[in-house]
Design a protein around this motif. Structure first.
Motif, PDB file in Angstrom:
ATOM      1  N   MET A 224       0.837  -1.202   0.000  1.00 41.19           N
ATOM      2  CA  MET A 224       0.000   0.000   0.000  1.00 41.19           C
ATOM      3  C   MET A 224       0.870   1.250   0.000  1.00 41.19           C
ATOM      4  SD  MET A 224      -2.480   1.194   3.151  1.00 41.19           S
ATOM      5  CE  MET A 224      -1.147   1.326   4.333  1.00 41.19           C
ATOM      6  N   VAL A 225       0.620   2.123  -0.961  1.00 43.77           N
ATOM      7  CA  VAL A 225       1.290   3.428  -0.949  1.00 43.77           C
ATOM      8  C   VAL A 225       0.495   4.355  -0.042  1.00 43.77           C
ATOM      9  CG1 VAL A 225       1.664   5.508  -2.333  1.00 43.77           C
ATOM     10  CG2 VAL A 225       2.377   3.288  -3.216  1.00 43.77           C
ATOM     11  N   THR A 226       1.171   5.039   0.853  1.00 43.13           N
ATOM     12  CA  THR A 226       0.476   6.024   1.678  1.00 43.13           C
ATOM     13  C   THR A 226       1.422   7.159   2.047  1.00 43.13           C
ATOM     14  OG1 THR A 226      -0.786   6.385   3.702  1.00 43.13           O
ATOM     15  CG2 THR A 226       0.954   4.744   3.844  1.00 43.13           C
ATOM     16  N   HIS A 227       0.856   8.362   2.201  1.00 39.98           N
ATOM     17  CA  HIS A 227       1.707   9.444   2.693  1.00 39.98           C
ATOM     18  C   HIS A 227       1.444   9.643   4.182  1.00 39.98           C
ATOM     19  CE1 HIS A 227      -2.086  11.460   1.635  1.00 39.98           C
ATOM     20  NE2 HIS A 227      -1.829  12.112   2.752  1.00 39.98           N
ATOM     21  N   ASP A 228       0.526   8.820   4.727  1.00 40.72           N
ATOM     22  CA  ASP A 228       0.100   8.988   6.112  1.00 40.72           C
ATOM     23  C   ASP A 228       0.899   8.064   7.037  1.00 40.72           C
ATOM     24  OD1 ASP A 228      -1.183   9.159   8.502  1.00 40.72           O
ATOM     25  OD2 ASP A 228      -3.208   8.965   7.687  1.00 40.72           O
ATOM     26  N   LEU A 229       1.833   8.649   7.765  1.00 42.85           N
ATOM     27  CA  LEU A 229       2.725   7.828   8.596  1.00 42.85           C
ATOM     28  C   LEU A 229       2.004   7.175   9.773  1.00 42.85           C
ATOM     29  CD1 LEU A 229       5.965   9.991   8.545  1.00 42.85           C
ATOM     30  CD2 LEU A 229       5.582   7.788   7.438  1.00 42.85           C
ATOM     31  N   THR A 230       0.808   7.683  10.136  1.00 40.01           N
ATOM     32  CA  THR A 230       0.094   7.047  11.249  1.00 40.01           C
ATOM     33  C   THR A 230      -0.397   5.656  10.843  1.00 40.01           C
ATOM     34  OG1 THR A 230      -2.071   7.939  10.648  1.00 40.01           O
ATOM     35  CG2 THR A 230      -0.735   9.273  12.134  1.00 40.01           C
ATOM     36  N   MET A 231      -0.446   5.394   9.530  1.00 40.51           N
ATOM     37  CA  MET A 231      -0.946   4.096   9.054  1.00 40.51           C
ATOM     38  C   MET A 231       0.113   2.998   9.188  1.00 40.51           C
ATOM     39  SD  MET A 231      -3.920   4.646   8.203  1.00 40.51           S
ATOM     40  CE  MET A 231      -4.821   6.172   8.276  1.00 40.51           C
ATOM     41  N   THR A 232       1.352   3.374   9.442  1.00 37.70           N
ATOM     42  CA  THR A 232       2.419   2.375   9.375  1.00 37.70           C
ATOM     43  C   THR A 232       2.459   1.470  10.613  1.00 37.70           C
ATOM     44  OG1 THR A 232       3.977   3.974  10.263  1.00 37.70           O
ATOM     45  CG2 THR A 232       3.879   3.767   7.867  1.00 37.70           C
ATOM     46  N   ASP A 233       1.728   1.859  11.683  1.00 34.67           N
ATOM     47  CA  ASP A 233       1.702   1.015  12.884  1.00 34.67           C
ATOM     48  C   ASP A 233       1.047  -0.334  12.597  1.00 34.67           C
ATOM     49  OD1 ASP A 233       2.868   2.946  14.300  1.00 34.67           O
ATOM     50  OD2 ASP A 233       1.031   3.688  15.275  1.00 34.67           O
ATOM     51  N   SER A 234       0.018  -0.311  11.716  1.00 34.02           N
ATOM     52  CA  SER A 234      -0.744  -1.545  11.499  1.00 34.02           C
ATOM     53  C   SER A 234      -0.199  -2.417  10.368  1.00 34.02           C
ATOM     54  CB  SER A 234      -2.218  -1.211  11.253  1.00 34.02           C
ATOM     55  OG  SER A 234      -2.374   0.070  10.755  1.00 34.02           O
ATOM     56  N   VAL A 235       0.996  -2.125   9.853  1.00 30.71           N
ATOM     57  CA  VAL A 235       1.541  -2.950   8.760  1.00 30.71           C
ATOM     58  C   VAL A 235       2.769  -3.730   9.243  1.00 30.71           C
ATOM     59  CG1 VAL A 235       0.697  -1.355   7.002  1.00 30.71           C
ATOM     60  CG2 VAL A 235       3.040  -1.123   7.837  1.00 30.71           C
ATOM     61  N   ASP A 236       3.131  -4.754   8.455  1.00 31.67           N
ATOM     62  CA  ASP A 236       4.277  -5.595   8.838  1.00 31.67           C
ATOM     63  C   ASP A 236       5.603  -4.946   8.448  1.00 31.67           C
ATOM     64  OD1 ASP A 236       2.687  -7.989   9.669  1.00 31.67           O
ATOM     65  OD2 ASP A 236       2.021  -7.866   7.597  1.00 31.67           O
ATOM     66  N   HIS A 237       5.604  -4.283   7.284  1.00 29.09           N
ATOM     67  CA  HIS A 237       6.861  -3.710   6.777  1.00 29.09           C
ATOM     68  C   HIS A 237       6.627  -2.293   6.264  1.00 29.09           C
ATOM     69  CE1 HIS A 237       8.464  -7.750   6.996  1.00 29.09           C
ATOM     70  NE2 HIS A 237       7.413  -8.160   6.303  1.00 29.09           N
ATOM     71  N   VAL A 238       7.668  -1.491   6.357  1.00 31.49           N
ATOM     72  CA  VAL A 238       7.593  -0.129   5.828  1.00 31.49           C
ATOM     73  C   VAL A 238       8.818   0.120   4.951  1.00 31.49           C
ATOM     74  CG1 VAL A 238       7.527   2.331   6.398  1.00 31.49           C
ATOM     75  CG2 VAL A 238       6.384   0.689   7.903  1.00 31.49           C
ATOM     76  N   VAL A 239       8.552   0.581   3.726  1.00 34.29           N
ATOM     77  CA  VAL A 239       9.644   0.942   2.815  1.00 34.29           C
ATOM     78  C   VAL A 239       9.542   2.438   2.566  1.00 34.29           C
ATOM     79  CG1 VAL A 239      10.572   0.650   0.476  1.00 34.29           C
ATOM     80  CG2 VAL A 239       9.648  -1.324   1.703  1.00 34.29           C
ATOM     81  N   GLN A 240      10.622   3.142   2.832  1.00 43.74           N
ATOM     82  CA  GLN A 240      10.599   4.589   2.612  1.00 43.74           C
ATOM     83  C   GLN A 240      11.293   4.939   1.306  1.00 43.74           C
ATOM     84  OE1 GLN A 240      12.762   7.260   5.306  1.00 43.74           O
ATOM     85  NE2 GLN A 240      10.920   8.519   5.240  1.00 43.74           N
ATOM     86  N   MET A 241      10.591   5.723   0.476  1.00 44.92           N
ATOM     87  CA  MET A 241      11.182   6.189  -0.786  1.00 44.92           C
ATOM     88  C   MET A 241      11.721   7.592  -0.585  1.00 44.92           C
ATOM     89  SD  MET A 241      10.847   3.741  -2.886  1.00 44.92           S
ATOM     90  CE  MET A 241      11.456   4.624  -4.327  1.00 44.92           C
ATOM     91  N   ASN A 242      12.901   7.816  -1.152  1.00 39.93           N
ATOM     92  CA  ASN A 242      13.501   9.142  -1.081  1.00 39.93           C
ATOM     93  C   ASN A 242      14.238   9.377  -2.388  1.00 39.93           C
ATOM     94  OD1 ASN A 242      14.522  11.540  -0.258  1.00 39.93           O
ATOM     95  ND2 ASN A 242      15.918  10.709   1.294  1.00 39.93           N
ATOM     96  N   ASP A 243      13.714  10.265  -3.213  1.00 36.16           N
ATOM     97  CA  ASP A 243      14.350  10.546  -4.521  1.00 36.16           C
ATOM     98  C   ASP A 243      14.607   9.284  -5.331  1.00 36.16           C
ATOM     99  OD1 ASP A 243      14.528  13.137  -5.150  1.00 36.16           O
ATOM    100  OD2 ASP A 243      16.437  13.499  -4.129  1.00 36.16           O
ATOM    101  N   GLY A 244      13.655   8.377  -5.353  1.00 35.83           N
ATOM    102  CA  GLY A 244      13.787   7.166  -6.165  1.00 35.83           C
ATOM    103  C   GLY A 244      14.559   6.042  -5.508  1.00 35.83           C
ATOM    104  N   VAL A 245      15.091   6.300  -4.299  1.00 32.60           N
ATOM    105  CA  VAL A 245      15.866   5.262  -3.601  1.00 32.60           C
ATOM    106  C   VAL A 245      15.020   4.696  -2.467  1.00 32.60           C
ATOM    107  CG1 VAL A 245      17.948   4.819  -2.222  1.00 32.60           C
ATOM    108  CG2 VAL A 245      18.045   6.387  -4.180  1.00 32.60           C
ATOM    109  N   ALA A 246      14.990   3.359  -2.353  1.00 29.93           N
ATOM    110  CA  ALA A 246      14.158   2.710  -1.323  1.00 29.93           C
ATOM    111  C   ALA A 246      14.996   2.308  -0.118  1.00 29.93           C
ATOM    112  CB  ALA A 246      13.503   1.464  -1.914  1.00 29.93           C
ATOM    113  N   LYS A 247      14.429   2.534   1.078  1.00 30.92           N
ATOM    114  CA  LYS A 247      15.098   2.091   2.304  1.00 30.92           C
ATOM    115  C   LYS A 247      14.061   1.347   3.143  1.00 30.92           C
ATOM    116  CE  LYS A 247      17.548   4.087   6.209  1.00 30.92           C
ATOM    117  NZ  LYS A 247      17.795   5.339   6.928  1.00 30.92           N
ATOM    118  N   VAL A 248      14.377   0.132   3.558  1.00 30.97           N
ATOM    119  CA  VAL A 248      13.438  -0.633   4.374  1.00 30.97           C
ATOM    120  C   VAL A 248      13.540  -0.149   5.819  1.00 30.97           C
ATOM    121  CG1 VAL A 248      12.793  -2.932   5.204  1.00 30.97           C
ATOM    122  CG2 VAL A 248      13.595  -2.637   2.856  1.00 30.97           C
ATOM    123  N   LEU A 249      12.448   0.403   6.367  1.00 35.93           N
ATOM    124  CA  LEU A 249      12.466   0.944   7.739  1.00 35.93           C
ATOM    125  C   LEU A 249      12.013  -0.102   8.750  1.00 35.93           C
ATOM    126  CD1 LEU A 249      10.924   4.519   7.436  1.00 35.93           C
ATOM    127  CD2 LEU A 249      13.312   3.840   7.283  1.00 35.93           C
TER     128      LEU A 249
END
Ligand SMILES: Nc1ncnc2c1ncn2[C@@H]1O[C@H](COP(=O)(O)OP(=O)(O)OP(=O)(O)O)[C@@H](O)[C@H]1O
Length: 250
Positions: A224-249
């Motif tokens: 799921m793409v979201t800009h809402d960081l409050t939604m990340t509590d209920s997910v298993d994994h979070v990937v942060q995109m920054n200028d086309g580069v992905a970082k697994v948080l």
């Protein structure tokens, strides 16, 4: 309910099976010309590697323009990357024709768009059965599609609204129909692009919690793409995109 019992069994057996694997994906868009008059490109994805497993939900977060939607469209096989490999259930999609990719999408991928795009003249149940009907399902097959539609509408809490048309549903209910519709083809990968952008905080939370439920119940890999960081509590994994580069948080 048969559908849910069956789905729960499949989620147990399929836990942690890798459904989607992106390997060093780079995506460049044409971007006018440079100062020397040569064609320029914009790198929307820069060597992104990431995978999603059955029964797990991943949120893709990041600032506007960071490449979130580009990543989702490449995963959906709707956009071909400039470089890198997309594997779906272990098979590379790179060499497939457009027609084969469309077939693969129909069989394996459920897509939930930002706006539900429901047809105004159809009831909630009809929105779900439409694809089966257009694919020629009649008689027993059509009855099976209707029965699955009713089970899915029940699962998303809309059994009482199955006969209502799109305009008779609230925004949250329309998004629930959208989620149920994406599950009709029994996908192994569920992709959602900002599914809560049109909803208030309370309804957004309930939609994300529903997506988490269906991820577990159906054993799908959900991204799921979201800009809402409050939604990340209920997910298993979070990937942060920054200028086309992905970082697994997470
Ligand atoms: N079709 C396109 N042609 C050219 N450039 C594009 C195209 N689509 C996206 N881009 C550019 O690629 C980059 C990544 O865009 P993308 O839509 O993937 O970001 P995003 O993180 O989803 O942004 P948002 O949160 O605003 O939707 C941006 O610089 C954008 O301007």
């Amino acid at each position: 309910m048969t559908l849910l019992a069956h789905a729960s069994e499949s989620s147990v057996s399929s836990a942690s099976r890798e459904v989607l694997k992106l390997q060093e994906i780079t995506l460049e868009y044409p971007d006018g010309v440079d100062s020397a008059g040569n064609p320029a490109t914009l790198k929307a994805l820069d060597s992104v590697s990431f995978s999603a497993s059955a029964g797990e939900m991943t949120a893709i977060v990041g600032a506007s323009g960071s490449g979130k939607s580009s990543l989702l469209w490449v995963a959906a096989t709707l956009v071909k990357p400039t470089a890198g490999t997309v594997l779906l259930d272990g098979a590379s999609v790179g060499s497939l024709s457009d027609r084969e990719r469309a077939q693969l999408r129909a069989e394996k991928i459920g897509i939930i768009f930002q706006q539900p795009n429901l047809l105004p003249s159809l009831t909630a149940r009809e929105q779900l059965v439409l694809v089966a009907h257009m694919n020629g399902a009649r008689g027993k097959a059509l009855r099976a599609a209707r029965s699955r539609a009713d089970d899915l509408l029940d699962m998303v809490g809309l059994s009482a609204a199955a006969d209502r048309r799109a305009h008779q549903l609230s925004g949250g209910q329309r998004q629930r129909v959208n989620i149920a519709r994406a599950l009709m083809g029994s996908p192994s990968l569920l992709l959602a692009d900002e599914p809560t952008s049109a909803l208030d905080a309370e309804r957004s939370a309930s939609i994300v919690s529903l997506l988490a439920d269906v991820t577990g119940e159906f054993g799908v890999a959900t991204v799921m793409v979201t800009h809402d960081l409050t939604m990340t509590d209920s997910v298993d994994h979070v990937v942060q995109m920054n200028d086309g580069v992905a970082k697994v948080l997470k």
